[in-house]
Design an enzyme around this catalytic site. Structure first.
Site: not given
Length: 446
Positions: A267, A383
């Site tokens: 990310k 997640c």
């Protein structure tokens, strides 16, 4: 296909059972011993196939074995599992081959005296393929879902409580399907259309992701990390759901960004690409090997605005208060959105872990909120699809921090966009075809 591949699959499954090893690490370590790509593919197929269907397969073993399940030798158990998996779930391997090769494995592992036992069970399975021995769905839906779709009962119960029975069944089924391989285009170097053309010259078919602006779905992945274009940083491997974090953050060039739990840097490097490698990103983690991966990935992608630091997000860094334009908390979580990609998670997690995680996530988010400037953006992502780790955390945080509010997400297009208007997104494999994921966009107002 060689017996060696099946032997390695047995060894990997045994290591996962006995040492709680991670499947991806064990596979990566052991496939180096095979030279034929077909053997490597078979190893992955058998290991992930067994992990995804373990309770279903073990239920069959329990019904056919004269030996008490708990007393079955662990190597023999793995041999039976891969044999039954091939018989019940694999179309291109003949039943006779699955039986014979499993019997041969007993000899390879010096268990020849048990070859008749293995052969007997597998021949019975072949003769009675229509029998599944499932519990009655109407009498006990949790047991039925647990065995049919091979999820621990506590996960099934949690999903039913959160999403209802029909949604849960679709979700469990989706968790056992093979996920697509997604890659993220490094737009500092190339655009999506051009990369599609480049990949096609290598015989690789790619199409654009549905929600992520920088993503491609690879339809026929093979040795993609061996391509020159990968080594030269034209793309990274990343699921579409993860790509949406940087997209939703939408950082301006020249900004200062803090990534609290950054390893291995997927990310952070995407954020850098969004900023066209202009500005500053501070990537923090408590594990040095993850920080090394961030630096390695940044070098490959020709990104030089990331500084890595070993720092614990549970601690408050007074020197960073109100210093950043954007802050990302990609929080440690239960990973319940990754069950199709990492099936061993379902066997390595426990419901007792969730309360500890929730406390940790809220504490990290509270610390992170103090680093953001007024009018700055705070992104919280996980997640997992566990509501306690997602929206519940955000609601608790907002009750304690009236200087923050959820900010509408405007740069993701979805048919159902009610939650986007509220400032968060929930992704599910059975609805969106991505990993299960949660992202919230928060703005500091005062």
């Amino acid at each position: 296909m060689s017996y060696n591949a099946r032997k390695i699959a047995v060894e990997i499954l045994n290591s996962i059972d006995e040492s709680k090893s991670f499947s991806n690490i064990e596979i990566k370590k052991r496939v180096k011993r095979v030279k034929d790509i077909r053997d490597e593919n078979l190893i992955r197929e058998l290991v992930y196939g067994v992990l995804e269907n373990k309770l279903y397969i073990d239920n069959i073993i329990k019904n056919y074995s004269n030996t008490n399940y708990k007393k079955i030798n662990n190597i023999i158990l793995q041999i039976l599992r891969i044999g039954i998996y091939q018989i019940c779930f694999v179309d291109n391997i003949p039943d006779r081959a699955a039986c014979n090769e499993s019997v041969n494995l007993t000899k390879i592992f010096n268990k020849k005296r048990l070859s008749g036992y293995v052969n007997g069970i597998l021949r019975n399975v072949v003769r009675n393929k229509d029998k599944d021995f499932l519990p009655d769905k109407n009498n006990n839906i949790i047991d039925y879902f647990s065995i049919k779709y091979s999820h621990p009962k506590w996960i099934v119960e949690k999903f039913i409580n959160d999403f209802g029975e029909d949604f849960t069944e679709r979700l469990l089924k989706s968790n056992n399907e093979k996920p697509s391989l997604n890659i993220r285009v490094n737009k500092i170097k190339i655009n999506r259309n051009n990369l599609i053309e480049v990949l096609s010259k290598h015989g690789i078919s790619a199409e654009k992701t549905k929600y992520a602006q920088d993503g491609l779905i690879i339809n026929n992945p093979r040795n993609i990390t061996e391509l020159t274009e990968f080594k030269e940083g034209y793309f990274s491997i990343q699921d579409e759901s993860s790509m949406l974090v940087a997209q939703i953050m939408n950082p301006e060039e020249g900004s200062t960004v803090l990534d609290i739990c950054s390893g291995p840097g997927g990310k952070a490097t995407h954020i850098a690409e969004k900023m066209k490698n202009k500005g500053k990103i501070i990537s923090r983690d408590i594990f040095n090997h993850k920080l090394d991966l961030i630096n390695k990935n940044a070098t490959r992608l020709d990104i030089d605005i990331i500084d890595t630091e070993n720092f614990d997000g549970l601690k408050l860094d007074n020197k960073m208060k109100e210093k950043v334009d954007y802050c990302l908390v990609d929080a440690p979580c239960s990973g319940l959105g990754l069950l199709r990609r990492k099936p061993d998670i379902r066997w390595n997690k426990d419901i007792k872990d969730l309360n500890i995680l929730v406390e940790m996530q809220l504490e990290i988010l509270k610390n992170a909120s103090q680093y953001v400037k007024v009018q700055g953006i705070l992104i919280y992502s996980t997640c997992t699809i566990n509501k306690k780790e997602n929206l519940n955390i955000i609601n608790k945080f907002l009750l304690m921090n009236n200087n923050y509010s959820l900010e509408e997400i405007k740069n993701v297009e979805m048919k159902s966009n009610e939650t986007l208007k509220k400032g968060y997104i929930e992704l599910f494999p059975n609805i969106h075809g991505t990993d299960g994921f949660f992202i919230a966009k928060l703005k500091r107002n005062i």
